[in-house]
Design a protein around this motif. Structure first.
Motif, short mmCIF file in Angstrom:
data_model
loop_
_atom_site.label_atom_id
_atom_site.label_comp_id
_atom_site.label_asym_id
_atom_site.label_seq_id
_atom_site.Cartn_x
_atom_site.Cartn_y
_atom_site.Cartn_z
N ASP A 132 41.43 -16.10 0.78
CA ASP A 132 42.37 -15.29 1.56
C ASP A 132 43.34 -14.53 0.67
O ASP A 132 43.75 -13.42 1.00
CB ASP A 132 43.14 -16.19 2.54
CG ASP A 132 42.28 -16.70 3.68
OD1 ASP A 132 41.16 -16.16 3.88
OD2 ASP A 132 42.71 -17.65 4.37
N GLU A 133 43.70 -15.13 -0.46
CA GLU A 133 44.58 -14.45 -1.39
C GLU A 133 43.95 -13.15 -1.89
O GLU A 133 44.59 -12.09 -1.91
CB GLU A 133 44.90 -15.36 -2.58
CG GLU A 133 45.85 -16.49 -2.30
CD GLU A 133 46.16 -17.29 -3.55
OE1 GLU A 133 47.34 -17.45 -3.88
OE2 GLU A 133 45.20 -17.75 -4.21
N VAL A 134 42.70 -13.24 -2.31
CA VAL A 134 42.00 -12.06 -2.82
C VAL A 134 41.85 -11.02 -1.72
O VAL A 134 42.06 -9.81 -1.94
CB VAL A 134 40.63 -12.45 -3.41
CG1 VAL A 134 39.81 -11.21 -3.76
CG2 VAL A 134 40.82 -13.33 -4.65
N PHE A 135 41.50 -11.46 -0.52
CA PHE A 135 41.35 -10.55 0.61
C PHE A 135 42.66 -9.81 0.89
O PHE A 135 42.67 -8.59 1.13
CB PHE A 135 40.91 -11.34 1.84
CG PHE A 135 40.69 -10.49 3.07
CD1 PHE A 135 39.59 -9.65 3.16
CD2 PHE A 135 41.60 -10.53 4.13
CE1 PHE A 135 39.39 -8.86 4.29
CE2 PHE A 135 41.41 -9.74 5.26
CZ PHE A 135 40.30 -8.91 5.34
N ALA A 136 43.79 -10.53 0.83
CA ALA A 136 45.09 -9.91 1.09
C ALA A 136 45.44 -8.90 0.01
O ALA A 136 46.02 -7.84 0.31
CB ALA A 136 46.17 -10.99 1.18
N LEU A 137 45.12 -9.19 -1.24
CA LEU A 137 45.39 -8.24 -2.32
C LEU A 137 44.57 -6.96 -2.13
O LEU A 137 45.05 -5.85 -2.39
CB LEU A 137 45.09 -8.87 -3.68
CG LEU A 137 46.03 -10.00 -4.13
CD1 LEU A 137 45.57 -10.55 -5.47
CD2 LEU A 137 47.47 -9.51 -4.22
#
Length: 461
Positions: A132-137
């Motif tokens: 989710d972190e990568v998706f948000a970035l």
């Protein structure tokens, strides 16, 4: 979920072959090393200027669900020493580490804006929070290049696609060994890194303000610990990790590993590689390479083979995430079982070493006092929480996440599912008989005396 076509290069490209696209951000996650770090090599190959960052993670949703601290002070202290080592490694190569107490999703887009950059490189972590972190970035407009690099074996070299991973570990191991699949050689450490951008010092001064490790530094050092991370030889970072592997092999301890691995206390009964592997201060491939050299010189036996066996288990839990992803985090796991029951009071007593069972309470006292627990006792206390106290396995997994210096999202989730009977194991869970474990591993009561809670509290006075 993963682009398995991006396999590590056989060797680093020469600087003249780089294709710079301005300033690049390298986001260190669970790969806190310079050597054998393919994602960092990728970043260096494509950066004119490079900024290395580490964001101390906030509480995950799992920790929040059970109202637990995140991370625990023991892991904070171990990671702090790991970052000190990493900072020194970077500085020796003309770079620096920008370390902040902020969520990466909040911080990195702001940093990118100030740098005039839109490109981030990092390792791939196939767990929900990290995905989710990568998706948000990416939603924030950044181009994020990820690299799968935490397994011993490269997914592209496996004789099956990740989605066809066998659901039984023994089948997986048999296929791997039958096909002679071997790990790639580890990459050497980069000798230099791209230069820092001209405005780095102003940016670092702004964002590093308020960074504190004081609370963790106040922890008392418990001399009974089986992993005394407060001693230089067990501190975080690649220097200590490499020295420990060298010492372990030099003393020929692999030859006795299988016979001693289920012991409960001491420095040498197990490899103690896991804290450095979990933080990424050393890679599984570096360890395997050193182990093969040891076997070539001193011979192989069941003990040295069993280290390979355990590294394969570590790989298997990672590959399960490529196959099942978020399913591994559902209450039912991979089964059709109902949501498990949970008793908040019993869970609290388990965490506080107040169950009334001296063997279980000794283990939970050790965990709280040191941030470490033998593999055998991890299984025993997990079984006790699930099968004797009838508590939700996810709460136990979250507690281990907050406490362990060697917390690893893949292995932690895989092992708790295994004990709960909600993973791939065909035996529908593992229920450990506490009295049998005492007879097998603590017949003389030495472990219970060592970690008697009243004695531990007295020593703190």
């Amino acid at each position: 979920m993963i682009d398995n076509s991006r396999t590590p290069p056989a060797q680093a490209e020469e600087p003249s072959t780089r294709k710079p696209h301005g300033t690049v951000i390298y986001w260190f996650r669970n790969d806190l090393r310079i050597e054998d770090n393919p994602a960092l090599v990728d970043a260096c190959h494509h950066a004119e200027n490079l900024v290395c960052v580490y964001c101390h993670p906030p509480a995950t949703l799992d920790a929040q669900r059970w109202n637990l601290p995140h991370p625990g002070l023991h892991r904070q202290r171990f990671v702090a020493s790991t970052l000190t080592d990493l900072r020194q490694q970077l500085h020796a190569r003309g770079s620096e580490l920008l370390e902040v107490n902020m969520d990466a999703v909040e911080f990195i887009p702001q940093l990118a804006n100030e740098l005039g950059s839109s490109v981030v490189y990092c390792e791939e972590i196939a767990a929900p929070y990290e995905q989710d972190e990568v998706f948000a970035l990416r939603l924030a407009g950044l181009t994020v290049h990820t690299r799968w690099q935490s397994t011993l074996l490269a997914p592209a070299d496996l004789p099956f696609k990740p989605e066809a991973l066998p659901d039984v570990f023994t089948q997986f191991r048999t296929i791997i060994e039958g096909n002679g699949v071997q790990p790639p050689a580890p990459l050497p450490a980069l000798r230099s890194l791209p230069a820092l951008p001209h405005n780095y010092s102003q940016i670092a001064k702004k964002w590093a303000v308020g960074l504190q490790h004081a609370e963790a530094s106040l922890l008392q050092s418990d001399q009974r610990s089986s992993f005394p991370y407060f001693l230089p030889a067990f501190s975080g970072g690649s220097v200590a990790a490499s020295a420990h592997v060298e010492s372990y092999l030099k003393r020929k301890l692999p030859h006795s590993y299988k016979q001693t691995r289920n012991q409960l206390s001491g420095l040498d009964y197990s490899t103690k590689f896991s804290p450095w592997l979990a933080s990424g201060a050393i890679s599984a491939r570096q360890i395997f390479s050193a182990l093969k050299k040891f076997e070539a010189e001193h011979g192989a036996n069941d003990g040295s083979y069993w280290i390979w066996f355990e590294l394969l288990w570590r790989d298997y839990f990672r590959l399960l995430h490529l196959k099942y992803g978020r399913q591994l985090y559902f209450a039912k796991g991979l089964t059709d079982l109902p949501t498990p029951a949970h008793d908040e009071e019993k869970f609290k007593n388990w965490c506080l070493a107040q169950t009334g069972d001296a063997f279980i309470d000794a283990a939970m006292t050790e965990l709280a006092a040191t941030g470490y627990l033998s593999n055998r006792m991890r299984q025993v206390v997990a079984s006790y929480l699930i099968h004797e106290l009838a508590c939700d396995w996810r709460a136990g997994a979250a507690w281990f996440e907050t406490q362990l210096v060697d917390y690893d999202v893949y292995s932690n989730q895989g092992n708790w599912l295994y004990i709960a009977g909600r993973g791939t194991d065909p035996r529908n869970g593992r229920r450990f008989n506490v009295q049998k474990q005492i007879n097998d591993h603590d017949r003389d009561g030495a472990y219970r005396r060592l970690w008697d809670k009243s004695e531990s509290e007295a020593s703190d006075q």
